[in-house]
Scaffold this motif. Structure first.
Motif, short mmCIF file in Angstrom:
data_model
loop_
_atom_site.label_atom_id
_atom_site.label_comp_id
_atom_site.label_asym_id
_atom_site.label_seq_id
_atom_site.Cartn_x
_atom_site.Cartn_y
_atom_site.Cartn_z
N ASP A 60 0.84 -1.21 0.00
CA ASP A 60 0.00 0.00 0.00
C ASP A 60 0.87 1.25 0.00
OD1 ASP A 60 -2.33 -1.48 0.03
OD2 ASP A 60 -2.78 -1.13 2.15
N ARG A 61 1.89 1.29 0.86
CA ARG A 61 2.75 2.46 0.94
C ARG A 61 3.54 2.66 -0.36
NH1 ARG A 61 4.91 5.51 5.02
NH2 ARG A 61 2.78 5.28 5.83
N LEU A 62 4.04 1.58 -0.94
CA LEU A 62 4.74 1.69 -2.22
C LEU A 62 3.82 2.28 -3.28
CD1 LEU A 62 7.16 1.06 -4.10
CD2 LEU A 62 6.16 -1.23 -4.43
N TYR A 63 2.61 1.80 -3.32
CA TYR A 63 1.62 2.30 -4.28
C TYR A 63 1.35 3.78 -4.07
CZ TYR A 63 -2.85 2.52 -6.84
OH TYR A 63 -3.87 2.84 -7.71
N GLN A 64 1.20 4.18 -2.82
CA GLN A 64 0.95 5.58 -2.50
C GLN A 64 2.12 6.47 -2.94
OE1 GLN A 64 0.55 5.09 1.72
NE2 GLN A 64 -1.35 3.93 1.53
N LEU A 65 3.33 6.04 -2.64
CA LEU A 65 4.52 6.81 -2.99
C LEU A 65 4.63 7.01 -4.50
CD1 LEU A 65 6.98 5.08 -0.52
CD2 LEU A 65 6.44 7.52 -0.49
N ILE A 66 4.36 5.97 -5.24
CA ILE A 66 4.47 6.06 -6.70
C ILE A 66 3.31 6.87 -7.28
CG2 ILE A 66 4.48 4.75 -8.87
CD1 ILE A 66 5.81 2.46 -7.30
N LYS A 67 2.11 6.57 -6.84
CA LYS A 67 0.91 7.24 -7.37
C LYS A 67 0.96 8.75 -7.17
CE LYS A 67 -4.16 7.29 -7.03
NZ LYS A 67 -4.38 7.18 -8.50
N TYR A 68 1.50 9.19 -6.04
CA TYR A 68 1.49 10.62 -5.74
C TYR A 68 2.84 11.30 -5.98
CZ TYR A 68 -3.06 9.42 -3.91
OH TYR A 68 -4.35 8.97 -3.80
#
Length: 209
Positions: A60-68
Motif C-alpha cells: 500500500d505504501r509503495l503504491y501511495q509513494l508512486i501514485k502521488y
C-alpha cells in the motif's frame, strides 16, 4: 513588524507547497492486488511488479509513494556491490518528513531473492519511504532480527530492466549509508556537490495494463 509579516508569508507559502505534495489522506489509499510501475533513472528504466499478498501495508505504501509522485529526482544514494541499492530520501526535506510515517510491521512471506524490493527499517514500525533492491539473493534478510523486528518483507520484484539496476554507480559503497542525516538535511545539493557519480530516479509512475 514588516519583517515578521514577510516571515509569516514565507511560512504560509512553504506550508501550502508541502500540502500540495503530501496529503494525510493519501496514506489511506489501498493498492490493487497486483500492480506494475516504471522507474526512469539516469541509467535507464526498470519495471517492477508488486504483490499485495506479500506485505499488504508495505505494498500500500509503495503504491501511495508512486501514485502521488514521491520518487521524482530521488537519489539512489546507497549502492553496495553484491548486496543492495537503496533510495527514498526526497530532495525536499518537508516532503521527506511528511512521508516518514511508519507502517505496521508484517512477517516475511516472499524471500529476498535477487531483484526483489523491500523497505529499509531501523526498528519497530519504521518502514516508511526508503526502499532497497536486492542485488543478489539475500536470504539472511528474511530472518535478520534486531531492534525488536525480524526480517525485511518483500513488496515487489524487478521484472524488466535488471541490467540497468546493475549499472547504478557503486563506487561510494556504504559510505553514503552512514551519511543519511546530511542527505536528509541538505538533499541532492549535498550529493551533487560531493558525490557527483550518484545515480537518480528521474520519475516513477504506475503502468496501466
Amino acid at each position: 513588524m514588516k519583517n515578521k509579516i514577510l516571515l509569516l508569508v514565507g511560512v504560509v507559502l512553504l506550508t501550502s507547497c508541502a500540502t500540495k505534495k503530501f496529503k494525510e489522506k493519501w496514506l489511506e489509499k489501498e493498492a490493487p492486488a497486483t500492480f506494475k510501475a516504471r522507474f526512469e533513472t539516469t541509467q535507464g528504466s526498470f519495471d517492477i511488479e508488486a504483490n499485495r499478498e506479500w506485505s499488504p501495508k508495505g505494498v500500500d505504501r509503495l503504491y501511495q509513494l508512486i501514485k502521488y509522485g514521491y520518487y521524482d529526482d530521488v537519489a539512489i544514494y546507497r549502492v553496495v556491490p553484491d548486496f543492495v541499492a537503496q533510495f527514498g530520501i526526497h530532495n525536499d526535506s518537508l516532503i521527506n518528513k511528511s512521508w516518514q510515517k511508519g507502517i505496521v510491521d508484517e512477517p516475511v512471506v516472499q524471500k529476498n531473492d535477487a531483484m526483489t524490493l523491500a523497505f529499509a527499517r531501523g526498528g519497530v514500525e519504521t518502514r516508511s519511504n526508503q526502499i532497497f533492491i536486492n542485488l543478489k539473493d539475500n536470504y539472511r534478510l528474511d530472518e535478520l532480527t534486531y531492534s525488536g523486528v525480524s526480517g525485511f518483507p518483500v513488496i515487489a520484484k524487478v521484472i524488466e530492466g535488471k541490467e540497468n539496476v546493475m549499472k547504478f554507480y557503486s563506487g561510494y559503497g556504504d559510505k553514503l549509508g552512514r551519511q543519511q542525516e546530511k542527505i536528509n538535511k541538505n538533499g541532492n545539493t549535498f550529493l551533487r556537490k560531493n558525490y557527483p557519480k550518484v545515480d537518480y530516479i528521474i520519475t516513477a509512475y504506475l503502468i496501466k495494463e
